[in-house]
Design a protein around this motif. Structure first.
Motif, PDB file in Angstrom:
ATOM      1  N   LEU A  59       4.965   1.922  -3.886  1.00 33.24           N
ATOM      2  CA  LEU A  59       3.710   2.577  -4.230  1.00 33.24           C
ATOM      3  C   LEU A  59       2.565   2.127  -3.332  1.00 33.24           C
ATOM      4  O   LEU A  59       1.771   2.950  -2.858  1.00 33.24           O
ATOM      5  CB  LEU A  59       3.369   2.314  -5.699  1.00 33.24           C
ATOM      6  CG  LEU A  59       2.068   2.935  -6.221  1.00 33.24           C
ATOM      7  CD1 LEU A  59       2.084   4.448  -6.049  1.00 33.24           C
ATOM      8  CD2 LEU A  59       1.860   2.563  -7.685  1.00 33.24           C
ATOM      9  N   ARG A  60       2.454   0.828  -3.073  1.00 31.23           N
ATOM     10  CA  ARG A  60       1.344   0.351  -2.253  1.00 31.23           C
ATOM     11  C   ARG A  60       1.425   0.903  -0.832  1.00 31.23           C
ATOM     12  O   ARG A  60       0.426   1.346  -0.257  1.00 31.23           O
ATOM     13  CB  ARG A  60       1.322  -1.170  -2.232  1.00 31.23           C
ATOM     14  CG  ARG A  60       0.179  -1.720  -1.382  1.00 31.23           C
ATOM     15  CD  ARG A  60      -0.035  -3.180  -1.600  1.00 31.23           C
ATOM     16  NE  ARG A  60      -1.265  -3.613  -0.976  1.00 31.23           N
ATOM     17  CZ  ARG A  60      -1.918  -4.712  -1.306  1.00 31.23           C
ATOM     18  NH1 ARG A  60      -1.466  -5.466  -2.290  1.00 31.23           N
ATOM     19  NH2 ARG A  60      -3.021  -5.057  -0.680  1.00 31.23           N
ATOM     20  N   MET A  61       2.628   0.836  -0.260  1.00 29.31           N
ATOM     21  CA  MET A  61       2.807   1.364   1.094  1.00 29.31           C
ATOM     22  C   MET A  61       2.479   2.858   1.142  1.00 29.31           C
ATOM     23  O   MET A  61       1.931   3.356   2.122  1.00 29.31           O
ATOM     24  CB  MET A  61       4.230   1.117   1.577  1.00 29.31           C
ATOM     25  CG  MET A  61       4.626  -0.352   1.690  1.00 29.31           C
ATOM     26  SD  MET A  61       3.685  -1.252   2.946  1.00 29.31           S
ATOM     27  CE  MET A  61       4.267  -0.487   4.444  1.00 29.31           C
ATOM     28  N   ARG A  86       8.096  -4.019   4.589  1.00 27.63           N
ATOM     29  CA  ARG A  86       7.737  -4.312   3.198  1.00 27.63           C
ATOM     30  C   ARG A  86       6.874  -5.571   3.110  1.00 27.63           C
ATOM     31  O   ARG A  86       5.917  -5.629   2.333  1.00 27.63           O
ATOM     32  CB  ARG A  86       9.020  -4.462   2.376  1.00 27.63           C
ATOM     33  CG  ARG A  86       8.823  -4.340   0.884  1.00 27.63           C
ATOM     34  CD  ARG A  86      10.096  -3.955   0.162  1.00 27.63           C
ATOM     35  NE  ARG A  86      11.192  -4.866   0.397  1.00 27.63           N
ATOM     36  CZ  ARG A  86      12.291  -4.545   1.081  1.00 27.63           C
ATOM     37  NH1 ARG A  86      12.417  -3.348   1.611  1.00 27.63           N
ATOM     38  NH2 ARG A  86      13.265  -5.418   1.236  1.00 27.63           N
ATOM     39  N   SER A  87       7.192  -6.576   3.928  1.00 27.52           N
ATOM     40  CA  SER A  87       6.434  -7.830   3.903  1.00 27.52           C
ATOM     41  C   SER A  87       5.014  -7.680   4.427  1.00 27.52           C
ATOM     42  O   SER A  87       4.140  -8.474   4.099  1.00 27.52           O
ATOM     43  CB  SER A  87       7.163  -8.901   4.731  1.00 27.52           C
ATOM     44  OG  SER A  87       8.417  -9.220   4.175  1.00 27.52           O
ATOM     45  N   THR A  88       4.764  -6.660   5.249  1.00 24.12           N
ATOM     46  CA  THR A  88       3.402  -6.465   5.771  1.00 24.12           C
ATOM     47  C   THR A  88       2.463  -5.925   4.695  1.00 24.12           C
ATOM     48  O   THR A  88       1.239  -5.993   4.875  1.00 24.12           O
ATOM     49  CB  THR A  88       3.377  -5.486   6.955  1.00 24.12           C
ATOM     50  OG1 THR A  88       3.618  -4.147   6.503  1.00 24.12           O
ATOM     51  CG2 THR A  88       4.374  -5.875   8.039  1.00 24.12           C
ATOM     52  N   MET A  89       2.987  -5.361   3.633  1.00 26.58           N
ATOM     53  CA  MET A  89       2.175  -4.840   2.529  1.00 26.58           C
ATOM     54  C   MET A  89       1.097  -3.869   3.010  1.00 26.58           C
ATOM     55  O   MET A  89      -0.017  -3.832   2.503  1.00 26.58           O
ATOM     56  CB  MET A  89       1.543  -5.996   1.762  1.00 26.58           C
ATOM     57  CG  MET A  89       2.536  -6.914   1.073  1.00 26.58           C
ATOM     58  SD  MET A  89       3.342  -6.114  -0.319  1.00 26.58           S
ATOM     59  CE  MET A  89       2.013  -6.161  -1.524  1.00 26.58           C
ATOM     60  N   GLY A  90       1.405  -3.097   4.040  1.00 26.53           N
ATOM     61  CA  GLY A  90       0.477  -2.081   4.519  1.00 26.53           C
ATOM     62  C   GLY A  90      -0.236  -2.434   5.806  1.00 26.53           C
ATOM     63  O   GLY A  90      -0.785  -1.560   6.478  1.00 26.53           O
TER      64      GLY A  90
END
Length: 268
Positions: A34-36, A163-167
């Motif tokens: 969802l955040r991405m 995924r680890s970059t969180m955007g």
């Protein structure tokens, strides 16, 4: 709604998830969660896939984001979405994202658009996707202006890295280079000070001045910086340790250094 894992779109997504070559050929990456999804710029979103349950819950958001990007949201059954997902507990949304246009080496060695002097990370043969993603994420938060990666670093567009970059992957300039020693020589010409995080460091990291153009060199998780890279650093620095701890995880060490530089620059 797509209900079969034999569907060609589903097979393509699985290939993109597993194979770097396929992602490189299309110059895309997969961003899940969802955040991405919320943070993906409309001009970078190429395809959108959602589970049936997610679409029912977030239809307004999905239709709005899809409309802004000019894409059609494809709905998968829960089973099919789990099949293409890279997580154990899928959130129900997967984006195919166009990679941002790479900045050139020359651009990254200059002050950025906000006039900030270069604050750079140079990563030598980093191999853990989580470490790389964390450095990208933390770098944005600390005010890093760009990240250089040796060609043998882990894939920046690995789903676990993304995924680890969180955007932050959408915003942080990153560039693979073939010759790190040549890059460091170019930095010297530009008067960018280079600091190697190194076990042989004699200077505590918080005693240096990072308010000018500078770059931190972070090496492989097990072996550290290669000698030919470390030898070109202007200064070896260390993070003082208590007890019997010899060194920190690469991402944590990078975080300590980046935020010290950020602290100094805020005070200037």
């Amino acid at each position: 709604m797509i209900t079969s894992t034999a569907n060609q779109k589903v097979k393509r997504l699985v290939t993109l998830k597993k194979k770097r070559k396929a992602r490189d050929e299309e110059q895309i990456f997969l961003a899940e969660g969802l955040r991405m999804f919320r943070e993906v710029p409309g001009d970078m979103l190429r395809e959108l896939y959602v589970s049936e349950a997610f679409y029912e819950k977030e239809r307004e958001l999905v239709d709005r984001k899809a409309g802004e990007a000019g894409v059609f949201p494809e709905v998968f059954s829960e089973q099919v979405f789990s099949h293409v997902s890279d997580t154990r507990t899928p959130q129900g949304v997967l984006c195919v994202v166009r990679r941002r246009e790479e900045m050139s080496c020359e651009e990254l060695l200059r002050p950025d658009q906000e006039g900030r002097k270069p604050l750079l990370m140079v990563l030598d043969n980093l191999q853990d996707p989580g470490n790389l993603g964390t450095i990208v994420r933390t770098g944005e938060g600390a005010g890093v202006t760009g990240i250089f990666l040796s060609r043998d670093c882990v894939d920046l567009y690995n789903p676990k890295t993304i995924r680890s970059t969180m955007g932050s992957i959408y915003r942080m300039p990153c560039l693979y280079v073939d010759d790190l020693p040549e890059l460091l020589r170019e930095m010297k010409k530009k008067k960018i000070q280079t600091y190697a995080a190194h076990l042989e460091g004699r200077t505590d990291y918080d005693r240096e001045d990072y308010t000018g153009g500078c770059a931190f060199l972070i090496g492989n998780e097990g072996n550290g910086l290669r000698r030919e890279v470390a030898e070109l650093a202007d200064t070896y620095i260390r993070i003082p340790m208590e007890g019997e701890v010899e060194s920190l995880n690469a991402a944590i060490a990078a975080t300590v250094l980046m935020f010290e530089a950020g602290r100094q620059r805020r005070r200037k």
